[in-house]
Scaffold this motif. Structure first.
Motif: not given
Length: 179
Positions: A14-32
């Protein structure tokens, strides 16, 4: 989240884009990554890519090659928000109007929009968002809200990948902090 081997394959492709503030990077990477998304590309405004000026970061699962947000309108966009005492997420599907990502202060706009929606429709459990509006206007952030938003965001991404129906704009997801 228990998944079949077919669902894991669908997530991987799947291809998706997550757009958000830089503060989200670590949390989003871990969850994905926990859900099986493998090729997560972090793109910042300093990269040579056309992205809206109000967006700090795009985390994109690019299992099928590179993409430009402004050029590739075939991928769902997931927009997570830190609302201090909770989190919100807006999904913009490929056929939806994408002007929303050009709002000058997207976080404040989204919080005001969601709080107004909840007030108009008398949605229970949204008082925390209304109470957070002044903190949001003042730029206050919360690690718990970042984690909550990332968690919701990853679950939505997995549901999109396996073909489940998800709420998309003008509908949204809203959740008080999980911690």
């Amino acid at each position: 989240m228990n998944m079949t081997s077919e669902e894991k394959r669908l997530i991987k492709d799947c291809r998706i884009a997550v757009i958000g503030a830089i503060e989200f990077i670590d949390n989003i990477k871990a969850e994905l990554k926990q859900l099986g998304f493998e090729s997560i590309q972090i793109i910042s405004p300093s990269d040579e890519m056309t992205i809206p000026s109000n967006v700090d970061v795009i985390a994109e699962n690019v299992n099928q090659g590179g993409s430009r947000l402004s050029e590739d309108m075939t991928i769902p966009l997931i927009l997570p928000f830190d609302f201090v005492n909770g989190a919100g997420v807006i999904v913009v599907m490929p056929d939806d109007e994408r002007d929303i990502i050009c709002k000058p202060d997207l976080r404040q706009w989204a919080a005001t929009y969601m709080a107004g929606y909840c007030a108009f429709w008398n949605v229970d459990g949204c008082e925390w968002l209304r109470d957070s509006l002044s903190d949001i206007r003042n730029g206050v952030t919360s690690n718990a809200a970042l984690k909550t938003a990332a968690h919701i965001c990853a679950r939505i991404a997995a549901n999109i990948a396996v073909g489940r129906e998800v709420k998309h704009f003008p509908r949204f997801y809203l959740c008080k902090n999980l911690e």
